[in-house]
Design an enzyme around this catalytic site. Sequence first.
Site, PDB file in Angstrom:
ATOM      1  N   ASP A 193       7.996   3.089  -1.021  1.00  0.00           N
ATOM      2  CA  ASP A 193       9.428   2.841  -1.097  1.00  0.00           C
ATOM      3  C   ASP A 193       9.780   1.890   0.039  1.00  0.00           C
ATOM      4  OD1 ASP A 193      12.173   2.827  -1.080  1.00  0.00           O
ATOM      5  OD2 ASP A 193      12.412   5.003  -1.101  1.00  0.00           O
ATOM      6  N   TYR A 202      23.726 -10.782  -4.795  1.00  0.00           N
ATOM      7  CA  TYR A 202      22.503 -11.503  -5.159  1.00  0.00           C
ATOM      8  C   TYR A 202      22.386 -12.776  -4.326  1.00  0.00           C
ATOM      9  CZ  TYR A 202      18.886 -13.564  -8.138  1.00  0.00           C
ATOM     10  OH  TYR A 202      17.720 -14.111  -8.611  1.00  0.00           O
ATOM     11  N   LYS A 234      19.413 -13.889  -1.502  1.00  0.00           N
ATOM     12  CA  LYS A 234      18.554 -15.059  -1.655  1.00  0.00           C
ATOM     13  C   LYS A 234      18.797 -16.094  -0.565  1.00  0.00           C
ATOM     14  CE  LYS A 234      16.397 -13.439  -5.158  1.00  0.00           C
ATOM     15  NZ  LYS A 234      15.036 -12.889  -4.926  1.00  0.00           N
TER      16      LYS A 234
END
Length: 280
Positions: A60, A156, A160
């Site tokens: 994990d 998102y 990135k």
Amino acid sequence: MNSGVVLVTGASKGLGRGIARAFGSKGFTVYITGRSQAELTAAAAEVTELGGRGIAHVCDHENDSAVEQLFNEIRSNSGRLDILVNNAAAVHAQDLSKPGAYWQKPLHLVDMINVGLRSNYVAAYHATPLLIETGGSLMVHISFYGAVSYFHGPAYGAAKAGTDKMNFDMACDLAESDVASVALWPGLILSDELKNLPEEHLTEELKARLMHFESPEFTGQIIERLWRDPERLNYSGSAHVCAELAQRYGIADSDGKQPVSYREVWGAPENRFIKPKTFV
């Protein structure tokens, strides 16, 4: 062909699993991580069947202690690490693609900043001493066009864009070493899940679109070729479009097509960070 040891995080399915298969076909020892033992076991078996050595490791990537233990085991069992591929990410795909603004979507979309950006940092933190000791090494952080254009919203995009800047700063710290750090932007991926969609779910429009998707193995081929490139340190600190690197290296996808760059549609990873000559 001399092959090495690679770790692909988040490789139980999707892009990571395809990258692992690509390295398996080149004879690498491939450590793969994920949270599902069953999926990891199957992925490792694919690597081994292709001629490599697949090693499944349940991990994990929200658990820093578990990540540290992973690298302790790689050091103990293999004694080296040639390539780290930071691919693990908490992508809630169905919610990401829903219409609406960020405050209208589930809050858990922000998990990608934790598992996807922070987890990349933690993996790199533990990997770097071993990469330096091994020498001639490569660290790859999977990014995307969302770093420079609107794609799936701010969580998102932040993950990135943060990945690209993190990569740049890591390369600055690694400048005196023989380790290259590179961010890579794959295209749209024809994952196993998409390939196995029932025929009744495939409209003609979707079939036409999927023809242009990249296989996940394609990204793995590019990473392997970049690692072997004697000029790989010249790429360190930069983000690169996989399709453009493939053209430079003369790599085609498994079906013979040459995937295209989407820089005209979604933007490009131009050099937008500055290496200071002095620090104030």
